[in-house]
Design a protein around this motif. Structure first.
Motif: not given
Ligand SMILES: [Zn+2]
Length: 113
Positions: A28-37, A59-68, A104-110
């Motif tokens: 799994t890849v947890r990705l922080e996605v900025g609202a302005l990215s 086949g890895a999961g992609l979890e998007l975490i939205e950041v304000a 920005t876009l940032q990998i938060k956790e793997l």
């Protein structure tokens, strides 16, 4: 199509991390996605699947975490939260704002094996 380029750099990072931390598979890849990215989550998911095919992250999961989105309002002289790059300051309505975060876009956790 900058989501494709983004996914390619994510894969580069995963491969570097795999060498450095000695894992062989990404679950799994947890990705922080900025609202302005300006990233489209659907496009991101689709490209991620395409780019990681045949790689350690297939086949890895992609979890998007939205950041304000964060901006500094020059009129209010304080930080404010904005939903878009062209949004006015929610407090005073002025457009004299400078984006300070959430673009920005940032990998938060793997999760790896
Ligand atoms: Zn303001």
């Amino acid at each position: 199509m900058h989501e494709m380029a983004l996914c390619e750099s994510i894969l580069d990072i995963l491969q570097e991390q795999a060498k450095a931390q000695r894992f062989s598979r990404v679950r799994t890849v947890r990705l922080e996605v900025g609202a302005l990215s300006c990233v489209e989550s659907e496009a991101l998911r689709f490209n991620f699947e395409v780019v990681t095919r045949g790689s350690l992250a297939e086949g890895a999961g992609l979890e998007l975490i939205e950041v304000a989105g964060e901006a500094w309002c020059l009129v209010c002289a304080q930080p404010v939260t904005v939903g878009g790059l062209l949004d006015a300051c929610p407090l005073c309505g002025s457009h004299q704002t400078q984006v300070t975060g959430g673009d920005t876009l940032q990998i938060k956790e793997l999760e790896v094996d």
